[in-house]
Design an enzyme around this catalytic site. Structure first.
Site, PDB file in Angstrom:
ATOM      1  N   ASP A 149      -4.135  -0.066   5.273  1.00 27.59           N
ATOM      2  CA  ASP A 149      -2.915   0.172   6.041  1.00 27.59           C
ATOM      3  C   ASP A 149      -3.125  -0.341   7.466  1.00 27.59           C
ATOM      4  O   ASP A 149      -3.687   0.350   8.322  1.00 27.59           O
ATOM      5  CB  ASP A 149      -2.562   1.664   6.040  1.00 27.59           C
ATOM      6  CG  ASP A 149      -2.096   2.152   4.674  1.00 27.59           C
ATOM      7  OD1 ASP A 149      -2.499   1.544   3.662  1.00 27.59           O
ATOM      8  OD2 ASP A 149      -1.357   3.154   4.620  1.00 27.59           O
TER       9      ASP A 149
ATOM     10  N   LYS B 277       5.401   0.155   6.081  1.00 26.15           N
ATOM     11  CA  LYS B 277       5.148   1.600   6.256  1.00 26.15           C
ATOM     12  C   LYS B 277       5.692   2.058   7.602  1.00 26.15           C
ATOM     13  O   LYS B 277       5.589   1.338   8.597  1.00 26.15           O
ATOM     14  CB  LYS B 277       3.643   1.856   6.155  1.00 26.15           C
ATOM     15  CG  LYS B 277       3.193   3.287   6.414  1.00 26.15           C
ATOM     16  CD  LYS B 277       1.678   3.406   6.253  1.00 26.15           C
ATOM     17  CE  LYS B 277       1.164   4.759   6.715  1.00 26.15           C
ATOM     18  NZ  LYS B 277      -0.308   4.871   6.568  1.00 26.15           N
TER      19      LYS B 277
ATOM     20  N   LYS C  20       6.745   2.615   2.396  1.00 27.14           N
ATOM     21  CA  LYS C  20       6.035   3.901   2.440  1.00 27.14           C
ATOM     22  C   LYS C  20       6.578   4.714   3.606  1.00 27.14           C
ATOM     23  O   LYS C  20       6.611   4.243   4.743  1.00 27.14           O
ATOM     24  CB  LYS C  20       4.528   3.698   2.599  1.00 27.14           C
ATOM     25  CG  LYS C  20       3.749   5.009   2.778  1.00 27.14           C
ATOM     26  CD  LYS C  20       2.245   4.788   2.843  1.00 27.14           C
ATOM     27  CE  LYS C  20       1.511   6.075   3.183  1.00 27.14           C
ATOM     28  NZ  LYS C  20       0.031   5.890   3.195  1.00 27.14           N
TER      29      LYS C  20
END
Length: 247
Positions: free
Chosen positions: A99, A173, A207
């Site tokens: 990430d 995300k 996400k």
């Protein structure tokens, strides 16, 4: 559907942030990792220096829980070389998901080429090693137009440079959970920000990280279309309780 399949159980506090010694914080991290194994969550999201620990515990338990970690966390201001070096070390230590914090400040300043370069380089590294890559855009630092534009930029870099079968492995995300907002405004995923991300990131998955604290909120996010939810209250959410966590 099983909500646990969507939950990335998350513990990213440094010793200082947690107000703990190194040994005490390791014990807390071990507890989160073990809980993810016991509960069968999709993934345990842990700091880079805990990836090896998580992988060892998961292998010993013969669990299918994935190991995720954060790259250039939480500000995303490092050079691409630093990002890639950190990511490669995490890959070697057993991380499944990377990430990356996107350099959203460079994006806001108009340095689009820098952002494109890091999206391309980080995604190339991750996909080359069969990893899932997520780009954290830090929605609380952006206005609605910027959320749309940065989500679309990431999408466009990916669809222009990678095969269609790769798209499901590259996420946009929402948040780090560590961004400091004024007046206690939300610093994580909100319904409005997630809707904008979904509209502009598709076909890439999204996400929702931060701010999801109840089963109902998690289900709302899933019904909107998110594929993963990052939370440090995964067990409470899965059990239909409200998490007291701030992430």
């Amino acid at each position: 559907m099983n909500i646990k399949d969507y939950l990335d159980s998350t513990y990213l506090k440094t010793n200082t942030q947690a107000g703990l010694s190194e040994s005490e914080n390791i014990v807390v991290a071990q507890g989160f990792i073990q809980e993810a194994i016991d509960e069968g969550f999709k993934l345990i999201m842990i700091r880079p220096d805990r990836v090896t620990l998580a992988k060892e515990m998961i292998v010993a338990a013969q669990s299918k829980v994935l190991v995720g970690t954060v790259i250039d966390f939480p500000e995303g201001k490092s050079s691409l070389d630093k990002k890639l070096d950190e990511a490669f070390e995490c890959i070697q230590n057993g991380a499944d998901d990377l990430d990356f914090v996107c350099n959203y400040e460079a994006f806001k300043a108009g340095d689009i080429d820098l952002v494109k370069e890091e999206i391309l380089g980080g995604t190339q590294l991750g996909l080359k090693h069969n990893k899932t890559v997520k780009w954290i855009i830090e929605v609380a630092a952006l206005n609605e137009l910027q959320i749309a534009q940065l989500s679309a930029l990431i999408k466009n870099v990916v669809i222009s440079n990678f095969s269609e079968e790769s798209f499901s492995s590259v996420f946009v995300k929402s948040s780090t959970g560590f961004y400091k907002t004024e007046n206690d405004l939300p610093n994580g995923a909100t319904v409005s920000s997630i809707k904008i991300m979904l509209e502009n990131a598709s076909p890439l998955p999204v996400k929702a990280a931060g701010g999801v604290r109840t089963y109902e909120e998690a289900m709302q996010m899933i019904e909107l279309g998110v594929k993963r939810i990052g939370t440090s209250g995964a067990k409470a959410i899965a059990n239909g309780e409200e998490s007291s966590s701030q992430y």
